[in-house]
Design a protein around this motif. Sequence first.
Motif, PDB file in Angstrom:
ATOM      1  N   PHE A   1       0.832  -1.205   0.000  1.00 51.49           N
ATOM      2  CA  PHE A   1       0.000   0.000   0.000  1.00 51.49           C
ATOM      3  C   PHE A   1       0.870   1.260   0.000  1.00 51.49           C
ATOM      4  CE2 PHE A   1      -3.642  -2.583   0.598  1.00 51.49           C
ATOM      5  CZ  PHE A   1      -4.763  -1.787   0.416  1.00 51.49           C
ATOM      6  N   SER A   2       2.000   1.216   0.671  1.00 55.37           N
ATOM      7  CA  SER A   2       2.852   2.407   0.746  1.00 55.37           C
ATOM      8  C   SER A   2       3.619   2.630  -0.556  1.00 55.37           C
ATOM      9  CB  SER A   2       3.841   2.285   1.913  1.00 55.37           C
ATOM     10  OG  SER A   2       4.756   1.226   1.703  1.00 55.37           O
ATOM     11  N   VAL A   3       4.011   1.558  -1.238  1.00 57.48           N
ATOM     12  CA  VAL A   3       4.779   1.680  -2.472  1.00 57.48           C
ATOM     13  C   VAL A   3       3.893   2.042  -3.664  1.00 57.48           C
ATOM     14  CG1 VAL A   3       6.180   0.388  -4.143  1.00 57.48           C
ATOM     15  CG2 VAL A   3       6.641   0.172  -1.699  1.00 57.48           C
ATOM     16  N   LEU A   4       2.651   1.581  -3.651  1.00 56.55           N
ATOM     17  CA  LEU A   4       1.735   1.802  -4.778  1.00 56.55           C
ATOM     18  C   LEU A   4       0.458   2.516  -4.312  1.00 56.55           C
ATOM     19  CD1 LEU A   4       2.140  -1.766  -6.306  1.00 56.55           C
ATOM     20  CD2 LEU A   4       3.166   0.331  -7.203  1.00 56.55           C
ATOM     21  N   PRO A   5       0.577   3.727  -3.809  1.00 54.64           N
ATOM     22  CA  PRO A   5      -0.573   4.414  -3.209  1.00 54.64           C
ATOM     23  C   PRO A   5      -1.654   4.821  -4.210  1.00 54.64           C
ATOM     24  CG  PRO A   5       1.285   5.913  -3.370  1.00 54.64           C
ATOM     25  CD  PRO A   5       1.795   4.560  -3.749  1.00 54.64           C
ATOM     26  N   LYS A   6      -1.313   4.891  -5.492  1.00 60.94           N
ATOM     27  CA  LYS A   6      -2.290   5.347  -6.484  1.00 60.94           C
ATOM     28  C   LYS A   6      -3.169   4.221  -7.029  1.00 60.94           C
ATOM     29  CE  LYS A   6       0.518   9.281  -8.001  1.00 60.94           C
ATOM     30  NZ  LYS A   6       1.188   9.954  -9.152  1.00 60.94           N
ATOM     31  N   GLU A   7      -2.802   2.983  -6.724  1.00 55.09           N
ATOM     32  CA  GLU A   7      -3.598   1.855  -7.205  1.00 55.09           C
ATOM     33  C   GLU A   7      -4.837   1.659  -6.332  1.00 55.09           C
ATOM     34  OE1 GLU A   7      -3.138   0.142  -9.881  1.00 55.09           O
ATOM     35  OE2 GLU A   7      -1.152   0.859 -10.458  1.00 55.09           O
ATOM     36  N   ALA A   8      -5.868   1.087  -6.922  1.00 55.56           N
ATOM     37  CA  ALA A   8      -7.092   0.805  -6.164  1.00 55.56           C
ATOM     38  C   ALA A   8      -6.805  -0.228  -5.076  1.00 55.56           C
ATOM     39  CB  ALA A   8      -8.177   0.267  -7.105  1.00 55.56           C
ATOM     40  N   PRO A   9      -7.388  -0.052  -3.885  1.00 57.62           N
ATOM     41  CA  PRO A   9      -7.160  -1.011  -2.798  1.00 57.62           C
ATOM     42  C   PRO A   9      -7.440  -2.458  -3.191  1.00 57.62           C
ATOM     43  CG  PRO A   9      -8.254   0.932  -1.951  1.00 57.62           C
ATOM     44  CD  PRO A   9      -8.207   1.092  -3.437  1.00 57.62           C
ATOM     45  N   ALA A  10      -8.510  -2.689  -3.951  1.00 55.74           N
ATOM     46  CA  ALA A  10      -8.847  -4.059  -4.356  1.00 55.74           C
ATOM     47  C   ALA A  10      -7.728  -4.647  -5.224  1.00 55.74           C
ATOM     48  CB  ALA A  10     -10.168  -4.069  -5.125  1.00 55.74           C
ATOM     49  N   THR A  11      -7.119  -3.823  -6.064  1.00 55.85           N
ATOM     50  CA  THR A  11      -6.022  -4.287  -6.910  1.00 55.85           C
ATOM     51  C   THR A  11      -4.805  -4.657  -6.074  1.00 55.85           C
ATOM     52  OG1 THR A  11      -6.789  -2.901  -8.740  1.00 55.85           O
ATOM     53  CG2 THR A  11      -4.502  -3.658  -8.818  1.00 55.85           C
ATOM     54  N   LEU A  12      -4.519  -3.871  -5.050  1.00 55.66           N
ATOM     55  CA  LEU A  12      -3.388  -4.159  -4.171  1.00 55.66           C
ATOM     56  C   LEU A  12      -3.645  -5.418  -3.352  1.00 55.66           C
ATOM     57  CD1 LEU A  12      -2.464  -0.559  -2.943  1.00 55.66           C
ATOM     58  CD2 LEU A  12      -1.515  -1.875  -4.852  1.00 55.66           C
ATOM     59  N   LEU A  13      -4.876  -5.588  -2.879  1.00 54.78           N
ATOM     60  CA  LEU A  13      -5.214  -6.793  -2.122  1.00 54.78           C
ATOM     61  C   LEU A  13      -5.143  -8.034  -3.019  1.00 54.78           C
ATOM     62  CD1 LEU A  13      -8.199  -5.460   0.028  1.00 54.78           C
ATOM     63  CD2 LEU A  13      -5.897  -6.041   0.822  1.00 54.78           C
ATOM     64  N   GLY A  14      -5.583  -7.896  -4.265  1.00 56.71           N
ATOM     65  CA  GLY A  14      -5.489  -9.007  -5.200  1.00 56.71           C
ATOM     66  C   GLY A  14      -4.045  -9.374  -5.500  1.00 56.71           C
ATOM     67  N   THR A  15      -3.197  -8.369  -5.672  1.00 55.67           N
ATOM     68  CA  THR A  15      -1.780  -8.608  -5.925  1.00 55.67           C
ATOM     69  C   THR A  15      -1.122  -9.265  -4.716  1.00 55.67           C
ATOM     70  OG1 THR A  15      -1.749  -6.657  -7.369  1.00 55.67           O
ATOM     71  CG2 THR A  15       0.376  -7.496  -6.615  1.00 55.67           C
ATOM     72  N   ASN A  16      -1.520  -8.839  -3.531  1.00 60.23           N
ATOM     73  CA  ASN A  16      -1.027  -9.463  -2.304  1.00 60.23           C
ATOM     74  C   ASN A  16      -1.401 -10.943  -2.259  1.00 60.23           C
ATOM     75  OD1 ASN A  16      -0.247  -9.565   0.674  1.00 60.23           O
ATOM     76  ND2 ASN A  16      -2.434 -10.028   0.783  1.00 60.23           N
ATOM     77  N   LYS A  17      -2.636 -11.262  -2.633  1.00 68.65           N
ATOM     78  CA  LYS A  17      -3.085 -12.657  -2.629  1.00 68.65           C
ATOM     79  C   LYS A  17      -2.314 -13.489  -3.649  1.00 68.65           C
ATOM     80  CE  LYS A  17      -6.288 -12.834   0.540  1.00 68.65           C
ATOM     81  NZ  LYS A  17      -6.064 -13.639   1.763  1.00 68.65           N
ATOM     82  N   LEU A  18      -2.001 -12.893  -4.796  1.00 76.56           N
ATOM     83  CA  LEU A  18      -1.244 -13.603  -5.820  1.00 76.56           C
ATOM     84  C   LEU A  18       0.123 -14.027  -5.274  1.00 76.56           C
ATOM     85  CD1 LEU A  18      -0.809 -14.575  -8.733  1.00 76.56           C
ATOM     86  CD2 LEU A  18      -0.059 -12.249  -9.309  1.00 76.56           C
TER      87      LEU A  18
ATOM     88  N   MET B   1      -6.488 -19.118  -2.556  1.00 65.38           N
ATOM     89  CA  MET B   1      -6.915 -19.493  -3.904  1.00 65.38           C
ATOM     90  C   MET B   1      -8.316 -18.963  -4.199  1.00 65.38           C
ATOM     91  SD  MET B   1      -4.723 -21.078  -5.794  1.00 65.38           S
ATOM     92  CE  MET B   1      -5.840 -21.797  -6.988  1.00 65.38           C
ATOM     93  N   SER B   2      -9.203 -19.094  -3.223  1.00 66.55           N
ATOM     94  CA  SER B   2     -10.574 -18.643  -3.420  1.00 66.55           C
ATOM     95  C   SER B   2     -10.630 -17.134  -3.635  1.00 66.55           C
ATOM     96  CB  SER B   2     -11.428 -19.032  -2.204  1.00 66.55           C
ATOM     97  OG  SER B   2     -12.769 -18.629  -2.381  1.00 66.55           O
ATOM     98  N   ALA B   3      -9.949 -16.384  -2.761  1.00 67.99           N
ATOM     99  CA  ALA B   3      -9.939 -14.922  -2.891  1.00 67.99           C
ATOM    100  C   ALA B   3      -9.268 -14.499  -4.194  1.00 67.99           C
ATOM    101  CB  ALA B   3      -9.223 -14.296  -1.695  1.00 67.99           C
ATOM    102  N   LEU B   4      -8.200 -15.208  -4.584  1.00 69.84           N
ATOM    103  CA  LEU B   4      -7.488 -14.881  -5.819  1.00 69.84           C
ATOM    104  C   LEU B   4      -8.389 -15.071  -7.039  1.00 69.84           C
ATOM    105  CD1 LEU B   4      -4.812 -14.025  -7.087  1.00 69.84           C
ATOM    106  CD2 LEU B   4      -4.149 -16.438  -7.151  1.00 69.84           C
ATOM    107  N   MET B   5      -9.229 -16.087  -7.015  1.00 69.26           N
ATOM    108  CA  MET B   5     -10.182 -16.302  -8.102  1.00 69.26           C
ATOM    109  C   MET B   5     -11.113 -15.097  -8.253  1.00 69.26           C
ATOM    110  SD  MET B   5     -11.163 -20.316  -7.548  1.00 69.26           S
ATOM    111  CE  MET B   5     -12.561 -20.206  -8.664  1.00 69.26           C
ATOM    112  N   TRP B   6     -11.573 -14.577  -7.122  1.00 67.71           N
ATOM    113  CA  TRP B   6     -12.471 -13.425  -7.161  1.00 67.71           C
ATOM    114  C   TRP B   6     -11.764 -12.184  -7.711  1.00 67.71           C
ATOM    115  CZ3 TRP B   6     -17.247 -11.710  -7.179  1.00 67.71           C
ATOM    116  CH2 TRP B   6     -17.489 -10.364  -6.882  1.00 67.71           C
TER     117      TRP B   6
END
Length: 256
Positions: A33-50, A188-193
């Motif tokens: 979140f600190s490195v990519l502050p301009k990205e949407a939170p959902a995108t950062l959470l998805g990237t974290n799950k990946l 895996m489940s969250a990543l699918m979403w």
Amino acid sequence: MIDFAWLGVAAFTAGLVDAVVGGGGLIQIPAIFSVLPKEAPATLLGTNKLASVFGTSAAAVNYARRVRVAWSTAAPAAIAAFALSFVGAWTVTRVPADFVRTLLPIILVAVAIYTFRKKDLGAVHAPVHSGMAERYWAIAIGAAIGFYDGFFGPGTGSFLIFLFVRFFGFDFLSASAAAKIVNVACNMSALMWFGYSGHLLWQIGLMMAVCQVGGSLIGTRLALKHGSGFVRKLFLVVVSGLIIKTAYDSFTKIGW
């Protein structure tokens, strides 16, 4: 370039800690979140799950090779967690998580106090359930934690370890091994979403995944080498960190 190196270090450290006691999100999510502050939170959470799904999978495989995993408990819990994590991710898009954010530090304090006072908790592997009772408990715990992971998430791995120790009589090492199986299902489940909804930064997520796997392999080796006593001590350290972080978030309403 420095920012991406920082993400790699954060992912490596998160993988190491998460492989032992869970709580890797305490390190990785604030970093991304600190490195990519301009990205949407959902995108950062998805990237974290990946990144996380690779780290937890590596830990699960490593534990399965060296520790006898209680599949009769882990498998039903993982199936229930997979289903309910998806439901939780869907729910959080419609219901605010402020109540959970406020309640979480209190729950974590109770977990820390209970674990600290019970000096012999998780020292000996002595399962207390079998047959249908074991499956029912596993499904209930897997469903609850799966929903929580999809809906909110911080501390999922640590909660799983505590519940496997407290309600199934596992030692901390066996609980950590079983928790990784369930955690893979949640991720895996969250990543699918997130993938379905397009909230993924593939290149960054895969770079962090490589670092996560490296940290995860070292973390599992440390846990296997030093045993349940080491896992218990690190568990208390991570839960203490989660208490501070989630208490701060509950007052400032800064999301993960």
